[in-house]
Design an enzyme around this catalytic site. Sequence first.
Site, mmCIF file in Angstrom:
data_model
loop_
_atom_site.group_PDB
_atom_site.id
_atom_site.type_symbol
_atom_site.label_atom_id
_atom_site.label_comp_id
_atom_site.label_asym_id
_atom_site.label_seq_id
_atom_site.Cartn_x
_atom_site.Cartn_y
_atom_site.Cartn_z
ATOM 1 N N CYS A 1 -11.846 13.789 26.932
ATOM 2 C CA CYS A 1 -10.651 14.428 26.366
ATOM 3 C C CYS A 1 -10.662 15.692 26.220
ATOM 4 C CB CYS A 1 -10.263 13.549 25.034
ATOM 5 S SG CYS A 1 -8.693 13.778 24.659
ATOM 6 N N HIS B 1 -10.557 7.872 26.870
ATOM 7 C CA HIS B 1 -11.689 7.533 25.847
ATOM 8 C C HIS B 1 -12.465 6.393 26.130
ATOM 9 C CE1 HIS B 1 -10.278 10.314 22.655
ATOM 10 N NE2 HIS B 1 -9.104 10.385 23.091
ATOM 11 N N ASP C 1 -14.933 4.863 24.944
ATOM 12 C CA ASP C 1 -15.354 4.490 23.784
ATOM 13 C C ASP C 1 -14.262 3.323 23.183
ATOM 14 O OD1 ASP C 1 -13.872 6.290 21.312
ATOM 15 O OD2 ASP C 1 -14.459 7.277 23.205
#
Length: 356
Positions: A241, A326, A328
């Site tokens: 990001c 992202h 994650d």
Amino acid sequence: MNKRYLVLENGSIYEGEGFGATQSVAGELVFTTGMTGYQEAITDKSYLGQMIVFTYPLIGNYGINDVDYESDKPAASAIITADIAEHPSNWRSKMSLREWAEAMALPGITGVDTRALTKELREFGTMTGVLVDDPSDVVVNAPASLSVADAYQPTTVYKSDVSDVQVALIDFGLKNSIIRALNDRGVTVTVLSPDASVTDILASNPDGILLSNGPGDPNAFVDMIPKIQQLQEVKPLFGICLGHQLFAMANGADTYKMKFGHRGFNHAVRDLTSQRTDFTSQNHGYAVAKDSLQDTDLIVTHEDINDGTVEGVRLRNHAAFSVQFHPDAAPGPHDATYLFDEFVTLMRQEKAGVMQ
């Protein structure tokens, strides 16, 4: 009913019911299309100082729990919903969203026509808004700039029980889920602030460097660029990001502010190497300018299917890469978690002395 009003810088006024903290508040208005994950979004430091408009009509239906925090307190300056659930139902729920907003002194407004508001933000772009009790004679000024230091934490070590590699994670406003994703892969994580010198970063004896997500304009962190240039020469490096934007800038690319950004959990991204398509979690208002990559050693690896924006790059002849989304994904789809595996593989190869 406690009437409150959201006033936009273009003069538009939206009426609703206030909840949470009662003070007037200003912020950059942004919208997210996620159907779930409001707790994670509100505590995601990428939203630091912003007012989040939730496009999904009902927010708060599964309450607030003790687990799904991306940081220890709300990062958003206010939340805007069409409807708020008064009686959440979930076995993990500890309190309602309304109760949590009151406990956290987080201003909110519900009963707003978020469909109309989102269409206005898409048409005119991101705007400043203020949340007030009386909309008469309101002058909407840009909110005071937040110190970037508000986003990151002191140096901290997060150990993995089965650790065989270590990462120095540069914290621009990281999400807890990044640490969990690394720990789950046998990685011990040392979190350092952007103020740390290259010497301090390397003194943590890392096998790799991770540049985290964070809020706002990447130009606020230009002091980090020469550090990235040094670190990518000696260790595998992964940017996420804001970290992606800074990595690209460190290698000659430019960034720009998007009209209304990408925020949500359903953004389709194409991996240009494998041609696979992943659904990704995103939260950013800036992007890497594709035309600025032409005379650099950066190779585009991922692109957004909807608008063609740059979603990933790698540095030629280096074990260094980054993505705008992202991987994650807390909350969101886990299509792209393989990127953590690739990063860990690079670190283990580096540690074993295997040539890249």
